[in-house]
Design an enzyme around this catalytic site. Structure first.
Site, PDB file in Angstrom:
ATOM      1  N   MET A 168     -11.943 -11.182   1.324  1.00  0.00           N
ATOM      2  CA  MET A 168     -12.635  -9.878   1.060  1.00  0.00           C
ATOM      3  C   MET A 168     -13.321  -9.852  -0.198  1.00  0.00           C
ATOM      4  O   MET A 168     -13.840  -8.639  -0.317  1.00  0.00           O
ATOM      5  CB  MET A 168     -11.736  -8.707   1.478  1.00  0.00           C
TER       6      MET A 168
ATOM      7  N   ILE B 185      -5.266  -5.830   0.650  1.00  0.00           N
ATOM      8  CA  ILE B 185      -5.290  -5.446  -1.003  1.00  0.00           C
ATOM      9  C   ILE B 185      -5.664  -6.677  -1.854  1.00  0.00           C
ATOM     10  O   ILE B 185      -4.848  -7.628  -1.264  1.00  0.00           O
ATOM     11  CB  ILE B 185      -4.476  -4.529  -1.481  1.00  0.00           C
TER      12      ILE B 185
ATOM     13  N   TYR C 285      -5.662   0.130  -9.055  1.00  0.00           N
ATOM     14  CA  TYR C 285      -5.328   0.069  -7.599  1.00  0.00           C
ATOM     15  C   TYR C 285      -5.639   1.382  -7.290  1.00  0.00           C
ATOM     16  O   TYR C 285      -5.980   2.028  -5.940  1.00  0.00           O
ATOM     17  CB  TYR C 285      -3.784  -0.231  -7.697  1.00  0.00           C
TER      18      TYR C 285
ATOM     19  N   GLY D  82       4.345   5.094   0.671  1.00  0.00           N
ATOM     20  CA  GLY D  82       5.051   5.205  -0.497  1.00  0.00           C
ATOM     21  C   GLY D  82       5.464   3.876  -1.005  1.00  0.00           C
ATOM     22  O   GLY D  82       4.885   2.764  -0.362  1.00  0.00           O
ATOM     23  N   LEU D  83       6.523   3.671  -1.782  1.00  0.00           N
ATOM     24  CA  LEU D  83       6.799   2.297  -2.083  1.00  0.00           C
ATOM     25  C   LEU D  83       7.390   1.597  -0.715  1.00  0.00           C
ATOM     26  O   LEU D  83       8.683   2.182  -0.273  1.00  0.00           O
ATOM     27  CB  LEU D  83       7.648   2.346  -3.414  1.00  0.00           C
TER      28      LEU D  83
ATOM     29  N   ASP E  73       9.200  -2.096   1.019  1.00  0.00           N
ATOM     30  CA  ASP E  73       9.747  -3.176   0.379  1.00  0.00           C
ATOM     31  C   ASP E  73       9.094  -4.593   0.858  1.00  0.00           C
ATOM     32  O   ASP E  73       9.638  -5.504   1.298  1.00  0.00           O
ATOM     33  CB  ASP E  73      11.078  -3.006   1.441  1.00  0.00           C
ATOM     34  N   THR E  74       7.655  -4.805   0.858  1.00  0.00           N
ATOM     35  CA  THR E  74       7.189  -5.998   0.914  1.00  0.00           C
ATOM     36  C   THR E  74       7.285  -6.977  -0.254  1.00  0.00           C
ATOM     37  O   THR E  74       7.486  -6.243  -1.492  1.00  0.00           O
ATOM     38  CB  THR E  74       5.466  -5.953   0.948  1.00  0.00           C
TER      39      THR E  74
END
Ligand SMILES: *[C@@H]1O[C@H](CO)[C@@H](O)[C@H](O)[C@H]1NC(C)=O
Length: 288
Positions: free
Chosen positions: A92, A120, A182, A215-216, A218-219
């Site tokens: 992208m 992203i 970001y 939010g944050l 866990d990736t």
């Protein structure tokens, strides 16, 4: 002195109203057979969304940069019950990719009910180092490609009265340290897609836009980047993915995961100085 009976009664009414507005109106059948184009599908939240859509019996086109991962996700989607799965490799950061991907999906699925914009570009988790070129590149990947994908798909979504689902972040609503570029791309998404929502409504176009504030999560990518740098716990990607899908299917305008981020966003501008001190206390200054 207010009689306790009245207090209880009022509290009961408030709880009842909250339960009513927050009730789960999601109907899994609404996704069975839905034609879905999903970006950033090779890993993380996108991969989990691919699996949920498959369990609900959707027809899916997956896209991402890494073809070997896409192949693996595609196989698992078929095992999980997806009616059809295709994938197309695309980067992208290339201005030609969005049009190519939407045309591929249209050709394979014959239309589109959900467009899920989730990819992203990689970005360092550190203090601003003046790298303007990186910000320009990230804007292309995280923002301009979303604009191009949505623009190419809008006429198709208008036909199906479909859903345009945009995955964003708390850092796209509340500014935070260490994620400057970001955060800028995510704020840009809010500006573009919330404005577009107005215009679609004014034109009586029945395409819903669901902006997802996460939010944050866990990736692997997020955990690796934030390790030792933030004092926050990460939430499970599979649950984040399901929340996004439900939001799109129920045509919600915004989705928050975890749910209490919605409260934070409402409180955002009340005590800005104190807010910023609290935000900064969640970050390890010495690590960046
Ligand atoms: C903060 O970062 C420093 C430097 O990277 C590290 O040594 C320290 O363990 C971190 N503190 C916490 C509480 O993670």
């Amino acid at each position: 002195m207010i009689p306790p009976g009245k207090v209880l009664c009022t509290a009961g009414i408030i709880v009842g109203l909250l339960a009513f507005f927050w009730r789960d109106t999601f109907n899994p059948d609404s996704i069975s057979g839905a034609r879905v184009l999903l970006t950033g599908a090779s890993a993380g939240i996108g991969e989990q969304m691919a699996y949920h859509y498959s369990r609900f019996g959707a027809e899916i086109v997956l896209t991402a940069r890494r073809e070997t991962l896409l192949q693996k996700v595609t196989e698992k989607c078929l095992q999980l019950g997806a009616k059809k799965v295709f994938y197309i490799q695309a980067d992208m950061s290339s201005p030609q990719a969005p049009e190519k991907v939407v045309q591929f999906a249209l050709q394979k699925l014959g239309g589109l009910d959900h467009l899920v914009l989730n990819h992203i570009g990689g970005t360092p988790f550190q203090m601003w180092d003046g790298d303007v070129e990186h910000t320009r590149w990230l804007m292309q990947v995280n923002f301009l490609s979303y604009v191009a994908l949505a623009s190419a798909a809008l006429p198709i979504l208008a036909e199906s009265k479909g859903s345009l689902i945009v995955v964003s972040s708390l850092t796209g609503k509340i500014s935070t340290p260490f994620t400057i570029s970001y955060s800028a791309t995510k704020f840009a998404l809010d500006g573009f897609f919330s404005s577009l929502r107005h215009e679609l409504a004014m034109q009586k176009q029945d395409v819903c836009i669901t902006l997802c504030i996460l939010g944050l999560i866990d990736t692997e990518m997020a955990l690796e980047k934030t390790r030792g740098k933030v004092y926050m716990s990460a939430y499970p990607a599979a649950e984040a993915a399901l929340t996004i899908i439900k939001g799109g299917a129920t045509r919600a305008r915004e989705v928050f995961y975890p749910w209490w981020l919605e409260l934070l966003c409402h409180l955002r501008d009340w005590f800005p100085n104190q807010r910023d001190v609290v935000i900064q206390s969640f970050y390890n200054y010495t690590s960046a």
